[in-house]
Design a protein around this motif. Structure first.
Motif, PDB file in Angstrom:
ATOM      1  N   LEU A  41     -36.292  20.802 -75.499  1.00 30.29           N
ATOM      2  CA  LEU A  41     -35.752  20.841 -76.859  1.00 30.29           C
ATOM      3  C   LEU A  41     -35.928  22.247 -77.427  1.00 30.29           C
ATOM      4  O   LEU A  41     -37.046  22.736 -77.558  1.00 30.29           O
ATOM      5  CB  LEU A  41     -36.463  19.824 -77.758  1.00 30.29           C
ATOM      6  N   TYR A  42     -34.819  22.894 -77.784  1.00 29.86           N
ATOM      7  CA  TYR A  42     -34.827  24.262 -78.298  1.00 29.86           C
ATOM      8  C   TYR A  42     -34.437  24.261 -79.778  1.00 29.86           C
ATOM      9  O   TYR A  42     -33.702  23.381 -80.237  1.00 29.86           O
ATOM     10  CB  TYR A  42     -33.836  25.132 -77.519  1.00 29.86           C
ATOM     11  N   ALA A  43     -34.909  25.262 -80.498  1.00 31.52           N
ATOM     12  CA  ALA A  43     -34.530  25.435 -81.903  1.00 31.52           C
ATOM     13  C   ALA A  43     -34.174  26.896 -82.110  1.00 31.52           C
ATOM     14  O   ALA A  43     -35.004  27.783 -81.878  1.00 31.52           O
ATOM     15  CB  ALA A  43     -35.662  25.017 -82.832  1.00 31.52           C
ATOM     16  N   ILE A  44     -32.946  27.166 -82.537  1.00 33.13           N
ATOM     17  CA  ILE A  44     -32.447  28.539 -82.593  1.00 33.13           C
ATOM     18  C   ILE A  44     -31.700  28.790 -83.895  1.00 33.13           C
ATOM     19  O   ILE A  44     -31.315  27.863 -84.607  1.00 33.13           O
ATOM     20  CB  ILE A  44     -31.514  28.848 -81.397  1.00 33.13           C
ATOM     21  N   GLY A  45     -31.501  30.068 -84.190  1.00 39.54           N
ATOM     22  CA  GLY A  45     -30.661  30.459 -85.310  1.00 39.54           C
ATOM     23  C   GLY A  45     -31.380  30.492 -86.644  1.00 39.54           C
ATOM     24  O   GLY A  45     -32.602  30.387 -86.741  1.00 39.54           O
ATOM     25  N   ASP A  46     -30.588  30.622 -87.713  1.00 38.03           N
ATOM     26  CA  ASP A  46     -31.146  30.774 -89.054  1.00 38.03           C
ATOM     27  C   ASP A  46     -31.875  29.523 -89.521  1.00 38.03           C
ATOM     28  O   ASP A  46     -32.902  29.611 -90.196  1.00 38.03           O
ATOM     29  CB  ASP A  46     -30.025  31.106 -90.046  1.00 38.03           C
ATOM     30  N   GLY A  47     -31.346  28.350 -89.202  1.00 32.21           N
ATOM     31  CA  GLY A  47     -31.976  27.106 -89.639  1.00 32.21           C
ATOM     32  C   GLY A  47     -33.344  26.895 -89.040  1.00 32.21           C
ATOM     33  O   GLY A  47     -34.186  26.199 -89.615  1.00 32.21           O
ATOM     34  N   ALA A  48     -33.589  27.503 -87.885  1.00 31.86           N
ATOM     35  CA  ALA A  48     -34.894  27.399 -87.228  1.00 31.86           C
ATOM     36  C   ALA A  48     -35.864  28.456 -87.726  1.00 31.86           C
ATOM     37  O   ALA A  48     -37.015  28.509 -87.285  1.00 31.86           O
ATOM     38  CB  ALA A  48     -34.733  27.516 -85.715  1.00 31.86           C
ATOM     39  N   GLY A  49     -35.402  29.330 -88.621  1.00 29.05           N
ATOM     40  CA  GLY A  49     -36.280  30.325 -89.201  1.00 29.05           C
ATOM     41  C   GLY A  49     -36.577  31.501 -88.313  1.00 29.05           C
ATOM     42  O   GLY A  49     -37.494  32.276 -88.594  1.00 29.05           O
ATOM     43  N   VAL A  50     -35.816  31.689 -87.226  1.00 30.79           N
ATOM     44  CA  VAL A  50     -36.083  32.812 -86.320  1.00 30.79           C
ATOM     45  C   VAL A  50     -35.061  33.928 -86.465  1.00 30.79           C
ATOM     46  O   VAL A  50     -35.270  35.030 -85.967  1.00 30.79           O
ATOM     47  CB  VAL A  50     -36.143  32.352 -84.844  1.00 30.79           C
ATOM     48  N   THR A  51     -33.943  33.657 -87.144  1.00 28.33           N
ATOM     49  CA  THR A  51     -32.929  34.687 -87.380  1.00 28.33           C
ATOM     50  C   THR A  51     -32.408  34.556 -88.802  1.00 28.33           C
ATOM     51  O   THR A  51     -32.656  33.552 -89.484  1.00 28.33           O
ATOM     52  CB  THR A  51     -31.742  34.574 -86.397  1.00 28.33           C
ATOM     53  N   ARG A  52     -31.663  35.572 -89.229  1.00 30.52           N
ATOM     54  CA  ARG A  52     -31.023  35.496 -90.543  1.00 30.52           C
ATOM     55  C   ARG A  52     -29.762  36.358 -90.577  1.00 30.52           C
ATOM     56  O   ARG A  52     -29.468  37.019 -91.560  1.00 30.52           O
ATOM     57  CB  ARG A  52     -31.992  35.920 -91.645  1.00 30.52           C
ATOM     58  N   GLY A  53     -29.025  36.365 -89.490  1.00 28.73           N
ATOM     59  CA  GLY A  53     -27.791  37.134 -89.437  1.00 28.73           C
ATOM     60  C   GLY A  53     -27.007  36.794 -88.185  1.00 28.73           C
ATOM     61  O   GLY A  53     -27.526  36.174 -87.253  1.00 28.73           O
ATOM     62  N   LEU A  54     -25.742  37.193 -88.164  1.00 28.81           N
ATOM     63  CA  LEU A  54     -24.842  36.814 -87.075  1.00 28.81           C
ATOM     64  C   LEU A  54     -25.317  37.304 -85.711  1.00 28.81           C
ATOM     65  O   LEU A  54     -25.317  36.563 -84.728  1.00 28.81           O
ATOM     66  CB  LEU A  54     -23.441  37.361 -87.343  1.00 28.81           C
ATOM     67  N   ALA A  55     -25.718  38.569 -85.635  1.00 34.72           N
ATOM     68  CA  ALA A  55     -26.036  39.150 -84.331  1.00 34.72           C
ATOM     69  C   ALA A  55     -27.262  38.493 -83.705  1.00 34.72           C
ATOM     70  O   ALA A  55     -27.233  38.062 -82.539  1.00 34.72           O
ATOM     71  CB  ALA A  55     -26.243  40.657 -84.458  1.00 34.72           C
ATOM     72  N   GLN A  56     -28.355  38.405 -84.466  1.00 33.44           N
ATOM     73  CA  GLN A  56     -29.561  37.817 -83.890  1.00 33.44           C
ATOM     74  C   GLN A  56     -29.416  36.306 -83.694  1.00 33.44           C
ATOM     75  O   GLN A  56     -29.985  35.746 -82.758  1.00 33.44           O
ATOM     76  CB  GLN A  56     -30.787  38.144 -84.744  1.00 33.44           C
ATOM     77  N   ALA A  57     -28.666  35.627 -84.551  1.00 33.57           N
ATOM     78  CA  ALA A  57     -28.416  34.197 -84.336  1.00 33.57           C
ATOM     79  C   ALA A  57     -27.663  33.990 -83.019  1.00 33.57           C
ATOM     80  O   ALA A  57     -27.991  33.101 -82.228  1.00 33.57           O
ATOM     81  CB  ALA A  57     -27.625  33.609 -85.501  1.00 33.57           C
ATOM     82  N   SER A  58     -26.654  34.821 -82.787  1.00 34.03           N
ATOM     83  CA  SER A  58     -25.899  34.737 -81.534  1.00 34.03           C
ATOM     84  C   SER A  58     -26.808  35.027 -80.347  1.00 34.03           C
ATOM     85  O   SER A  58     -26.743  34.345 -79.311  1.00 34.03           O
ATOM     86  CB  SER A  58     -24.730  35.725 -81.557  1.00 34.03           C
TER      87      SER A  58
END
Length: 484
Positions: free
Chosen positions: A450-467
């Protein structure tokens, strides 16, 4: 040198429950993180059976009545401005920040050099799907050094970050092309399909999901990419599964709107100037975010809560530039509900104005509310017609307003006119990425698979790092399957 496949994974432990799986991978959320996870898993012919579930509408069905008809927000659920294929980024300004220093915290999980490689990698994918070649704020531009010098003299820190501007209309074309590609590769995509539960085995290995319609769908891997709008949902999932959560800062502030000419000497060079300021009175961190030259201010509906954002289009320009000023606050014991705190402040604006409030800076400093008559006398014509003239001092805590006003004063030293009495302040803007799960270097949770990624997971806050986060999770899955 950046090469594909530099993430290594441990094999699953022997034993455990045997479950017949319907899919190899389920991706929950079709924002940039989820899309790039799916892209990476099929781009090299892995043969994995991938399902993408998205609670919002498909791209061509994403329409905002208030934006298109000039009516008040209808509180659509889900809100098409923040949910649907492409996530909130589908209708955002479409800015790729090509620096590991901005847009998230991936360097806390993997070395910064690898984050740089990933950003370069996803940038290449965006370009292959139609992103423009032009980059603003490249390191060779000598004008940036002069802007940095002036910023230092104003107690501001400029974070130089090259920006590739997609533009809202072009962003949607790119996202459609990505979707068509995934469909051609055999990825199953279901929009308007919210996920209600995450299923795990007694051995705490992922088993699958349950949709709101009650369908149980099994898979060997599940990638949670709910976006900022799904941050609260992810927190509830984590609580049900007994996953450890860290409390991120909550960012609450205003959207500032000024004449475009005030900012042109900055936006023509950097496009999006990222400034950081620490308030003199409280030492709170304030930052600019999402600057939109010649853009417009827009509404967002976050599960019934109306907030504000900004867009800038590739083919349509206004006379104004807007940007967010966000005050970051980290809470300590005993309070652990930063999302609830942000929602509460935004809710006050909704309570007082029926949605978003707008106030002239001069009226705020004079201790009076802005009225329709005062707004009509201003030099800045608001691009968000649905905003209600009001008094933001009745909404924000004193220390938040103090920090915002102090930063506007500082910015006026490098962009005279920002601290004008005619400057418009819209409230409230809140960034809901405050729940961060305990993750390993491949962004896997404490539940195996089970992985958690992107802005909703609190690890990114923009398009590039979310991708990039989507690529990290996908590469780990490919490695586990012997296809990396």
């Amino acid at each position: 040198m950046c090469e594909r496949g530099y993430f290594f994974a441990l094999k699953f432990p022997e034993g455990g429950e045997e479950v017949t799986q319907k899919y190899d991978v389920i991706v929950v959320g079709a924002g940039p993180a989820g899309i790039f996870a799916a892209l990476e898993m099929v781009r090299y012919g892995s043969g994995l059976k991938v399902l993408v579930l998205e609670k919002g509408h498909d791209l061509e069905r994403r329409h905002c009545p208030s934006k298109e008809g000039g009516v008040a927000c209808r509180h659509c659920s889900p809100c098409s401005m923040v949910s649907g294929w492409g996530g909130a980024g589908a209708f955002s300004d479409g800015k790729l920040t090509l620096s590991p220093e901005v847009g998230g915290w991936l360097s806390e999980y993997i070395p910064e050099r690898e984050v740089e490689c990933l950003i370069d990698y996803v940038d290449g994918i965006y370009r292959s799907f139609g992103a423009p070649e032009k980059v603003y704020g490249g390191p060779e531009d000598e004008r940036i050094a002069e802007i940095q010098r002036k910023a230092i003299l104003a107690d501001l820190k400029l974070i130089p970050a090259p920006i590739r501007h997609l533009g809202t209309g072009r962003t949607q074309e790119i996202l459609k092309a990505m979707k068509d590609y995934l469909l051609e590769k055999g990825v199953e995509i279901r929009t308007e399909e919210p996920v209600e539960e995450i299923l795990i085995t007694e051995g705490r290995r992922i088993r699958g999901v349950v949709t709101r319609a009650g369908e149980e769908i099994t898979a060997r891997y599940v990638v949670l990419a709910p976006g900022r709008q799904g941050a609260d949902w992810l927190r509830k999932v984590a609580n049900r599964l007994g996953l450890e959560l860290a409390v991120n800062p909550v960012d609450v502030g205003v959207r500032v709107e000024v004449p475009a000419v005030v900012m042109e000497h900055l936006t023509d060079v950097i496009y999006e100037s990222k400034f950081i300021f620490y308030s003199r009175k409280f030492d709170d961190r304030v930052r600019t975010f999402c600057m939109n030259p010649h853009g417009e201010v827009v509404l967002e509906n976050n599960e019934g809560l109306v907030t504000v954002n900004g867009h800038s289009y590739a083919d349509k320009k206004t006379d104004n530039t807007n940007f967010a000023l966000l005050v970051s606050k980290t809470f300590t014991e005993p309070f652990k509900e930063p999302i609830a705190y942000g929602r509460y402040i935004a809710g006050l604006a909704n309570l007082l104005g029926g949605g978003v409030l707008v106030q002239r800076l001069g009226d705020l400093l004079s201790g009076r509310r802005t009225t329709h008559d005062r707004l009509s006398k201003g030099l800045v014509t608001p691009t968000l017609k649905e905003a209600t003239p009001g008094d933001l001092s009745l909404v924000f805590p004193y220390r938040h307003l103090t920090a915002i006003v102090e930063m506007l004063e500082a910015m006026d030293k490098i962009a005279p006119g920002v601290y004008s009495r005619h400057t418009l302040l819209y409230g409230v803007e809140v960034k809901f990425y405050s729940s961060r799960l305990k993750l390993n270097s491949n962004l896997m949770t404490e539940v195996e698979g089970l992985y958690a990624i992107g802005d909703g997971a609190g690890v990114t806050r923009g398009l590039a790092q979310a991708s990039a986060a989507g690529v990290i999770a996908a590469r780990d899955i490919l490695a586990r399957e012997g296809k990396g």
